[in-house]
Scaffold this motif. Structure first.
Motif, PDB file in Angstrom:
ATOM      1  N   GLY A   1      13.854  20.429  15.682  1.00  0.00           N
ATOM      2  CA  GLY A   1      12.532  20.715  16.218  1.00  0.00           C
ATOM      3  C   GLY A   1      13.498  20.033  17.486  1.00  0.00           C
ATOM      4  N   SER A   2      11.883  19.806  18.894  1.00  0.00           N
ATOM      5  CA  SER A   2      12.340  19.796  19.705  1.00  0.00           C
ATOM      6  C   SER A   2      11.136  18.297  20.385  1.00  0.00           C
TER       7      SER A   2
ATOM      8  N   ARG B   1      11.122  17.206  24.784  1.00  0.00           N
ATOM      9  CA  ARG B   1      11.341  17.855  26.456  1.00  0.00           C
ATOM     10  C   ARG B   1      11.331  15.862  26.859  1.00  0.00           C
TER      11      ARG B   1
ATOM     12  N   ARG C   1      21.371  24.675  23.573  1.00  0.00           N
ATOM     13  CA  ARG C   1      20.575  24.417  22.666  1.00  0.00           C
ATOM     14  C   ARG C   1      19.103  23.104  24.147  1.00  0.00           C
TER      15      ARG C   1
ATOM     16  N   GLN D   1      14.739  19.357  28.283  1.00  0.00           N
ATOM     17  CA  GLN D   1      14.491  20.540  27.154  1.00  0.00           C
ATOM     18  C   GLN D   1      15.459  20.534  26.164  1.00  0.00           C
TER      19      GLN D   1
ATOM     20  N   ASN E   1      15.956  21.243  22.120  1.00  0.00           N
ATOM     21  CA  ASN E   1      15.994  22.254  21.338  1.00  0.00           C
ATOM     22  C   ASN E   1      16.833  22.212  20.726  1.00  0.00           C
ATOM     23  N   SER E   2      16.384  22.547  19.079  1.00  0.00           N
ATOM     24  CA  SER E   2      17.058  22.714  17.847  1.00  0.00           C
ATOM     25  C   SER E   2      18.016  21.055  17.284  1.00  0.00           C
TER      26      SER E   2
END
Length: 125
Positions: free
Chosen positions: A16-17, A19, A67, A82, A84-85
């Motif tokens: 998931g991500s 921020r 990532r 940010q 990610n992964s």
């Protein structure tokens, strides 16, 4: 004096991500390099990413390269991370910090003068 407040942490599944945001108050940090660090239980602070004052230079730890992305909006006095992964090994308290240098991004936490209180990121497998 600069006060930093992180937000955006939480619980997310692997892959998931999230921020993260780092908002400055007290005075602008538009002329400061800003870094993100993290600390997992029982471990030392680890540099994650850093960005110079105008965003022209960014540096990442090998463990997050490709990532995570660091960016900043000086008009909003905010720096973002940010992520990610996400992986379970990314679980940690994440801190933003500002140095008195405008141009040099350093991994040395001793060069960062102002620190936020941290936001927890937990990645479940």
């Amino acid at each position: 004096q600069v006060q930093l407040v992180e937000s955006g942490g939480g619980l997310v599944q692997a892959g998931g991500s999230l921020r993260l945001s780092c908002a400055a108050s007290g005075r602008t940090f538009g002329r400061n390099t800003v870094g993100w660090f993290r600390q997992a239980p029982g471990k030392e602070h680890e540099f994650v990413a850093g960005i110079n004052w105008n965003g022209s230079s960014a540096y990442y730890a090998d463990s997050v390269k490709g990532r995570f992305t660091i960016s900043r909006d000086n008009a909003k006095n905010t720096v973002y991370l940010q992520m990610n992964s996400l992986k379970p090994e990314d679980t940690a308290a994440y801190y933003c910090a500002a140095s008195n240098s405008a141009w040099t991004v350093t991994v040395d936490r001793r060069q960062y003068v102002y620190w936020g209180q941290g936001t927890q990121v937990t990645v479940s497998s």
